[in-house]
Enzyme design. Structure first.
Site, PDB file in Angstrom:
ATOM      1  N   LYS A  15       3.610  -0.916  10.478  1.00  0.00           N
ATOM      2  CA  LYS A  15       5.109  -0.906  10.940  1.00  0.00           C
ATOM      3  C   LYS A  15       5.251   0.453  11.845  1.00  0.00           C
ATOM      4  CE  LYS A  15       5.942  -2.616   6.058  1.00  0.00           C
ATOM      5  NZ  LYS A  15       5.044  -2.130   5.582  1.00  0.00           N
ATOM      6  N   ASN A  74      -1.502 -10.634 -10.022  1.00  0.00           N
ATOM      7  CA  ASN A  74      -0.611 -10.671  -9.001  1.00  0.00           C
ATOM      8  C   ASN A  74      -0.732 -11.724  -8.238  1.00  0.00           C
ATOM      9  OD1 ASN A  74       0.803  -8.718 -10.713  1.00  0.00           O
ATOM     10  ND2 ASN A  74       0.323  -7.020  -9.202  1.00  0.00           N
ATOM     11  N   THR A 114       0.568  -1.269   0.002  1.00  0.00           N
ATOM     12  CA  THR A 114      -0.012   0.039   0.053  1.00  0.00           C
ATOM     13  C   THR A 114       0.882   1.291   0.096  1.00  0.00           C
ATOM     14  OG1 THR A 114      -0.207   0.160   2.335  1.00  0.00           O
ATOM     15  CG2 THR A 114      -1.836  -1.043   1.253  1.00  0.00           C
ATOM     16  N   SER A 120      12.196  -5.022   9.494  1.00  0.00           N
ATOM     17  CA  SER A 120      12.030  -4.650   8.306  1.00  0.00           C
ATOM     18  C   SER A 120      13.558  -3.922   7.789  1.00  0.00           C
ATOM     19  CB  SER A 120      10.975  -3.601   7.870  1.00  0.00           C
ATOM     20  OG  SER A 120      10.993  -3.414   6.582  1.00  0.00           O
ATOM     21  N   ASN A 121      14.167  -4.116   6.535  1.00  0.00           N
ATOM     22  CA  ASN A 121      15.333  -3.868   6.091  1.00  0.00           C
ATOM     23  C   ASN A 121      16.483  -4.017   7.011  1.00  0.00           C
ATOM     24  OD1 ASN A 121      13.983  -2.253   3.759  1.00  0.00           O
ATOM     25  ND2 ASN A 121      12.891  -1.295   5.379  1.00  0.00           N
ATOM     26  N   GLN A 165      11.031  -8.134   6.815  1.00  0.00           N
ATOM     27  CA  GLN A 165      10.507  -7.631   5.430  1.00  0.00           C
ATOM     28  C   GLN A 165      11.760  -6.674   4.812  1.00  0.00           C
ATOM     29  OE1 GLN A 165       7.446  -4.439   3.962  1.00  0.00           O
ATOM     30  NE2 GLN A 165       6.377  -6.041   5.119  1.00  0.00           N
ATOM     31  N   HIS A 219      10.291  -0.561  11.087  1.00  0.00           N
ATOM     32  CA  HIS A 219      10.488  -0.354   9.744  1.00  0.00           C
ATOM     33  C   HIS A 219      11.735  -0.264   9.204  1.00  0.00           C
ATOM     34  CE1 HIS A 219       7.546   1.767   6.503  1.00  0.00           C
ATOM     35  NE2 HIS A 219       8.673   1.215   5.972  1.00  0.00           N
ATOM     36  N   GLY A 221       8.487   0.933 -13.986  1.00  0.00           N
ATOM     37  CA  GLY A 221       7.834   2.307 -14.650  1.00  0.00           C
ATOM     38  C   GLY A 221       8.119   3.518 -13.859  1.00  0.00           C
ATOM     39  N   LYS A 238      -5.569  -8.723  -9.598  1.00  0.00           N
ATOM     40  CA  LYS A 238      -5.884 -10.267 -10.021  1.00  0.00           C
ATOM     41  C   LYS A 238      -4.927 -10.942 -10.366  1.00  0.00           C
ATOM     42  CE  LYS A 238     -10.757 -10.526 -10.378  1.00  0.00           C
ATOM     43  NZ  LYS A 238     -12.064 -11.113 -11.509  1.00  0.00           N
ATOM     44  N   ASP A 246      -0.391  -5.118   3.665  1.00  0.00           N
ATOM     45  CA  ASP A 246       0.862  -4.695   4.134  1.00  0.00           C
ATOM     46  C   ASP A 246       0.682  -3.020   4.249  1.00  0.00           C
ATOM     47  OD1 ASP A 246       3.754  -4.842   4.926  1.00  0.00           O
ATOM     48  OD2 ASP A 246       4.055  -3.422   3.226  1.00  0.00           O
ATOM     49  N   SER A 303      -0.573  -2.604  -6.524  1.00  0.00           N
ATOM     50  CA  SER A 303      -1.206  -2.226  -7.605  1.00  0.00           C
ATOM     51  C   SER A 303      -2.486  -1.413  -7.336  1.00  0.00           C
ATOM     52  CB  SER A 303      -1.292  -3.482  -8.597  1.00  0.00           C
ATOM     53  OG  SER A 303      -2.032  -2.905  -9.933  1.00  0.00           O
TER      54      SER A 303
HETATM   55  N1  NAP Z   1       9.591  -2.109   4.495  1.00  0.00           N
HETATM   56  C1  NAP Z   1       9.632  -1.296   3.618  1.00  0.00           C
HETATM   57  O1  NAP Z   1      10.670  -0.377   3.857  1.00  0.00           O
HETATM   58  C2  NAP Z   1       9.115  -1.136   2.067  1.00  0.00           C
HETATM   59  C3  NAP Z   1       9.508  -0.595   1.330  1.00  0.00           C
HETATM   60  C4  NAP Z   1       9.193  -0.635   0.013  1.00  0.00           C
HETATM   61  C5  NAP Z   1       8.021  -1.156  -0.181  1.00  0.00           C
HETATM   62  N2  NAP Z   1       7.338  -1.892   1.005  1.00  0.00           N
HETATM   63  C6  NAP Z   1       5.927  -2.486   0.818  1.00  0.00           C
HETATM   64  O2  NAP Z   1       6.211  -3.265  -0.335  1.00  0.00           O
HETATM   65  C7  NAP Z   1       5.089  -2.952  -1.121  1.00  0.00           C
HETATM   66  C8  NAP Z   1       5.399  -3.122  -2.716  1.00  0.00           C
HETATM   67  O3  NAP Z   1       6.449  -2.426  -3.090  1.00  0.00           O
HETATM   68  P1  NAP Z   1       6.274  -1.095  -4.019  1.00  0.00           P
HETATM   69  O4  NAP Z   1       4.798  -0.663  -3.957  1.00  0.00           O
HETATM   70  O5  NAP Z   1       7.527  -0.135  -3.841  1.00  0.00           O
HETATM   71  O6  NAP Z   1       6.680  -1.491  -5.483  1.00  0.00           O
HETATM   72  P2  NAP Z   1       6.281  -2.836  -6.265  1.00  0.00           P
HETATM   73  O7  NAP Z   1       5.075  -3.723  -5.768  1.00  0.00           O
HETATM   74  O8  NAP Z   1       7.386  -3.436  -6.827  1.00  0.00           O
HETATM   75  O9  NAP Z   1       5.696  -1.986  -7.748  1.00  0.00           O
HETATM   76  C9  NAP Z   1       4.615  -1.430  -7.789  1.00  0.00           C
HETATM   77  C10 NAP Z   1       4.304  -0.716  -9.114  1.00  0.00           C
HETATM   78  O10 NAP Z   1       4.037  -1.663  -9.928  1.00  0.00           O
HETATM   79  C11 NAP Z   1       3.055  -1.625 -10.810  1.00  0.00           C
HETATM   80  N3  NAP Z   1       2.376  -2.867 -11.066  1.00  0.00           N
HETATM   81  C12 NAP Z   1       2.024  -3.684 -10.275  1.00  0.00           C
HETATM   82  N4  NAP Z   1       1.434  -4.888 -10.799  1.00  0.00           N
HETATM   83  C13 NAP Z   1       2.106  -5.082 -12.107  1.00  0.00           C
HETATM   84  C14 NAP Z   1       1.997  -5.869 -13.089  1.00  0.00           C
HETATM   85  N5  NAP Z   1       1.452  -6.991 -13.052  1.00  0.00           N
HETATM   86  N6  NAP Z   1       2.711  -5.512 -14.165  1.00  0.00           N
HETATM   87  C15 NAP Z   1       3.288  -4.455 -14.377  1.00  0.00           C
HETATM   88  N7  NAP Z   1       3.508  -3.303 -13.281  1.00  0.00           N
HETATM   89  C16 NAP Z   1       2.499  -3.709 -12.215  1.00  0.00           C
HETATM   90  C17 NAP Z   1       2.138  -0.910  -9.992  1.00  0.00           C
HETATM   91  O11 NAP Z   1       1.383   0.113 -11.176  1.00  0.00           O
HETATM   92  P3  NAP Z   1      -0.314   0.019 -10.861  1.00  0.00           P
HETATM   93  O12 NAP Z   1      -0.724   0.501  -9.641  1.00  0.00           O
HETATM   94  O13 NAP Z   1      -0.527   0.996 -11.975  1.00  0.00           O
HETATM   95  O14 NAP Z   1      -0.556  -1.402 -11.232  1.00  0.00           O
HETATM   96  C18 NAP Z   1       3.058  -0.100  -9.263  1.00  0.00           C
HETATM   97  O15 NAP Z   1       3.365   1.355  -9.793  1.00  0.00           O
HETATM   98  C19 NAP Z   1       4.681  -1.618  -0.915  1.00  0.00           C
HETATM   99  O16 NAP Z   1       3.593  -0.956  -1.398  1.00  0.00           O
HETATM  100  C20 NAP Z   1       4.719  -1.504   0.740  1.00  0.00           C
HETATM  101  O17 NAP Z   1       3.626  -2.150   1.209  1.00  0.00           O
HETATM  102  C21 NAP Z   1       7.969  -1.606   2.076  1.00  0.00           C
END
Ligand code: NAP
Length: 323
Positions: free
Chosen positions: A80, A270, A20, A163-164, A185, A113, A218, A268, A45, A261
């Site tokens: 977190k 994913n 999210t 996390s991290n 995480q 976090h 992207g 769906k 998450d 996403s």
């Molecule tokens: N603990 C931490 O420090 C930490 C750090 C970073 C992230 N996180 C967690 O991990 C989650 C995921 O990481 P993230 O949000 O950084 O990035 P991600 O999930 O790697 O990528 C998200 C991006 O991918 C696109 N996407 C999603 N499904 C897709 C598909 N099937 N094909 C092509 N593009 C797709 C989404 O666009 P659309 O919305 O347009 O589909 C969005 O722009 C976060 O949201 C968060 O909850 C945690």
């Protein structure tokens, strides 16, 4: 099928969760609602840092209400703690804010976090500039973890994790902790595999969840762009999308994955990765992908003008509580 992974608490974490981060406003509420009710996600998450737990909470109220029909015990909610919160009072302020905004009595998992220490401040203060100088230090990890351990006794969280955290930070923590983290995480995708860390956690009974599992396609962060030729070729051969191949690779190495996403079709797709496998050759090809590039290193949290920890706005909390 790989629907769940076991945690060292005896609980189970769903194999796929909805991320999210940077999911704002009504689009966030819509995505969480769709993910749970239409696509079958059971893990969301979250983080106080993301500034959108109220929007997630609006969806949770529907999901868990009469119209949604999903029981609380069937959902897995992670949040977190930001790293300026250290004393028991600060931590309780943070966890209470998350619970209030999400509309929950308890969290299934609460994570520290970042391992990065910061001078103590109010739980809703942005990290002070002085923290920049100390961000690689780990001296306060143990202190923060003791506060997390104490939190378990309040029944506001069912499991605690980190996390991290890298190997040395985990070693430091494991040397003194009473409770072994249930989860670490971390950033994981084919371009940042962190094999040693994943193996270390496995040996210590710490489940690893993959954040940024798609490498944030992207965006301009780092050099990563999807699809790569290796992944694209495997995807074509299997009749899957590149994102599905990458997420399935994550599950096959024993890590849960947290793709984000806002697009219903992708939400769906994913999670449609549970009942098929990558063959050995494909597995090996992904494990050999280069270069290895870390995308999220935490400096954004100090250097961004939009200092990430947003104060909980009381009127928004009331608004959410009245729904
Ligand atoms: N603990 C931490 O420090 C930490 C750090 C970073 C992230 N996180 C967690 O991990 C989650 C995921 O990481 P993230 O949000 O950084 O990035 P991600 O999930 O790697 O990528 C998200 C991006 O991918 C696109 N996407 C999603 N499904 C897709 C598909 N099937 N094909 C092509 N593009 C797709 C989404 O666009 P659309 O919305 O347009 O589909 C969005 O722009 C976060 O949201 C968060 O909850 C945690």
């Amino acid at each position: 099928m790989t629907d769940f992974f076991p945690l060292n608490t005896g609980a189970r974490i769903p194999a796929v969760g909805l991320g999210t981060w940077e999911a704002d406003g009504e689009a966030c509420t819509r995505a969480v609602r769709f993910a749970a009710l239409e696509a079958g996600y059971r893990h969301i998450d979250c983080s106080h840092l993301y500034g959108n737990e109220i929007q997630v909470g609006l969806a949770l109220r529907e999901i868990l209400g009469d119209g949604g029909g999903i029981k609380r015990e069937d959902l897995f909610l992670t949040s977190k703690l930001w790293f300026t919160a250290k004393t028991p009072r600060h931590v309780e302020t943070c966890v209470d804010a998350s619970l209030r905004n999400l509309g929950l009595d308890y969290l299934d998992l609460y994570l520290l976090h970042w391992p990065t220490p910061a001078p103590m401040g109010d739980a809703t203060d942005p990290p002070p500039a002085a923290a920049l100088e100390h961000r690689e230090e780990v001296r306060q990890i143990k202190e923060s973890w003791q506060v997390m351990e104490a939190l378990l006794a309040t029944n506001k969280v069912r499991a605690i994790g980190v996390s991290n955290f890298g190997i040395s930070q985990l070693q430091e923590l494991l040397g003194s902790c009473l409770i072994v983290p249930a989860v670490n995480q971390v950033e994981l995708h084919p371009f940042w595999r962190q094999d040693d860390l994943v193996e270390f956690c496995k040996r210590k009974g710490i489940h690893v969840s993959a954040h940024t599992p798609l490498g944030i396609p992207g965006t301009n962060i780092g050099s990563l762009q999807l699809p790569t030729s290796v992944v694209a070729a495997i995807a074509e051969e299997l009749g899957k999308t590149p994102a599905q191949v990458i997420l399935r690779w994550g599950l096959q190495r024993g890590t849960s994955v947290l793709p984000r996403s806002l697009t219903p079709e992708r939400i769906k797709l994913n999670i449609d990765i549970l009942d098929w496998c990558l063959a050995d050759d494909d597995w090996k090809a992904i494990n050999a992908m280069e270069p290895q590039v870390r995308l999220i290193n935490g400096t954004f949290s100090y250097l961004s003008e939009n200092a990430p920890l947003q104060a909980v706005k009381e009127d928004e909390v009331e608004q959410a509580e009245n729904i």
